[in-house]
Design a protein around this motif. Structure first.
Motif: not given
Length: 229
Positions: A137-160
């Protein structure tokens, strides 16, 4: 002369013990490789009675126990392995995965966070850590963590996928559904299409919801085909 004889006996005993340890380790590895995990566990445990500080045997035993579904025992062995080698990131990652497979996401989060701190560029660890945050339920922390990873690795479908799910749970429906539809298209994920479709329904976007749900049904035949409804 007696001192020499005693030294010889000690040396002989040490060599014999090492030979026994080597034999047990080889036997355990062979059993593990052929899928006889119960035998492998037995051999590793016997070996560790002789040599409690044998790190490879301790880790292999933990792997076998987790594969058998004996998660608590496997976790205990990983923790003992970390006492032998506290800085071993690979062992800590395996410990985190054992907690994750058990469904103990609090324990998994703690260990994945430690691994992430040691290897901040490891995208797979970041995704699993983000998933733990989201599941707890800590979605804001998940978003803060994964947003830069998804932007840096747009082909990583797991991160997306994990980021999209967290965004939806945080109430950011449009951002989340856009990512999930991307995962559905590029990753061919029925789960992504299904969650996207349910989200489109919440947005009252029924035509788009139908398209997403049909995409899910095409990939997972157990789902109802929305074309017939």
């Amino acid at each position: 002369m007696r001192v020499v004889a005693c030294a010889f006996l000690v040396s002989y005993y040490a060599l014999a013990q090492q030979a026994n340890v080597d034999r047990l380790f080889q036997s355990a590895v062979e059993a593990q490789q052929r899928g006889d995990l119960t035998a492998a566990v037995r051999e590793y445990q016997h070996l560790l009675q002789i040599r409690p500080d044998a790190l490879d045997a301790r880790v292999n035993l933990a792997v076998a126990l987790v594969r058998l579904g004996r998660f608590d025992e496997g976790i205990d062995e990983y923790r003992l392995a970390l006492k032998i080698d506290p800085g071993n990131t690979a062992v800590r990652r395996n410990l985190a995965l054992a907690y994750y497979k058990k469904g103990d996401f609090t324990g998994a989060l703690h260990e994945f966070d430690a691994v992430h701190q040691a290897a901040p560029g490891d995208a797979s660890v970041a995704v699993l850590l983000g998933d733990c945050y989201s599941r707890l339920g800590h979605n804001d922390q998940a978003i803060a963590l994964l947003t830069p990873f998804e932007e840096a690795h747009p082909d990583d479908m797991d991160a997306a996928y994990v980021l999209g799910s967290a965004l939806i749970q945080a109430g950011k429906l449009r951002k989340g559904v856009a990512l999930l539809e991307q995962v559905g298209q590029r990753g061919k994920s029925a789960d992504a299409w299904l969650l996207a479709g349910k989200t489109r329904l919440k947005l009252n976007e029924y035509m788009l919801a139908r398209q997403d749900l049909e995409g899910a049904a095409r990939l997972d035949t157990s789902l109802p085909d929305r074309k017939s409804t």
